[in-house]
Design an enzyme around this catalytic site. Sequence first.
Site, short mmCIF file in Angstrom:
data_model
loop_
_atom_site.label_atom_id
_atom_site.label_comp_id
_atom_site.label_asym_id
_atom_site.label_seq_id
_atom_site.Cartn_x
_atom_site.Cartn_y
_atom_site.Cartn_z
CG ASP A 193 -0.36 0.31 2.52
OD1 ASP A 193 0.88 0.39 2.60
OD2 ASP A 193 -1.12 0.50 3.49
CB CYS A 239 1.13 -2.08 4.85
SG CYS A 239 1.13 -2.87 6.47
CB THR A 270 2.82 -1.51 10.91
OG1 THR A 270 1.63 -2.09 10.37
CG2 THR A 270 2.52 -0.15 11.52
N GLY A 307 -0.93 -4.73 9.22
CA GLY A 307 -2.26 -4.79 8.59
C GLY A 307 -2.26 -5.72 7.38
CG HIS A 310 11.67 -23.52 13.03
ND1 HIS A 310 12.09 -23.24 14.30
CD2 HIS A 310 12.67 -24.24 12.46
CE1 HIS A 310 13.29 -23.76 14.51
NE2 HIS A 310 13.68 -24.36 13.40
CG HIS A 316 9.96 -27.25 12.71
ND1 HIS A 316 9.83 -26.62 13.92
CD2 HIS A 316 11.27 -27.54 12.55
CE1 HIS A 316 11.02 -26.50 14.47
NE2 HIS A 316 11.91 -27.06 13.67
C1 RB5 Z 1 -1.65 3.28 6.25
O1 RB5 Z 1 -1.62 4.56 6.78
C2 RB5 Z 1 -1.34 2.24 7.30
O2 RB5 Z 1 -2.39 2.13 8.18
C3 RB5 Z 1 -1.02 0.92 6.65
O3 RB5 Z 1 0.02 1.08 5.75
C4 RB5 Z 1 -0.58 -0.19 7.58
O4 RB5 Z 1 0.47 0.22 8.40
C5 RB5 Z 1 -1.62 -0.89 8.30
O5 RB5 Z 1 -1.35 -1.83 9.08
#
Ligand code: RB5
Length: 152
Positions: free
Chosen positions: A7, A64, A66, A69, A97, A132
Amino acid sequence: MIAIGCDHGGYELKEEVLRHLEEKGIEYKDFGSYSGEACDYPIVAKKVCDCVVSKEAELALLFCGTGVGISMAANKVKGIRAACCENSYSAKYTRLHNNANVLCMGGRVVGAGVACEMVDAFLSAEFEGGRHERRVNEIMDIEAGRNPEDRL
Ligand code: RB5
């Protein structure tokens, strides 16, 4: 072939990783997004993961902000074991594993150097099987609505 998606939060990091794959001559298919414009990560995750489940791609990389998501969305696709990692040890061992088939990373969490190390570790490791195998099968039991304890 390696399927790739992101994203807007993972776009810049994905571009860095694509350059790395090109330098190494690793074949990939980029499912977008193709700019830093806001978009919804579950839609990209679904396209990329379908490509893994159909075996068109061997493995996938998702990005993304983090990494979290997009890994949650990926893990809703039957047959996907997506791991959100922040270091190459985890990226290696999730192949060895957990037989992970998707590596997820956060563009706002890790830099390009760490991400490329993770990609190398993930793509070069093979599932060890053995003890595993049962545990991975137990994960898939949960996905299929079975009780993993019934296997013991
Ligand atoms: C987008 O702003 C952010 O929410 C998305 O990239 C991600 O980090 C969601 O987990």
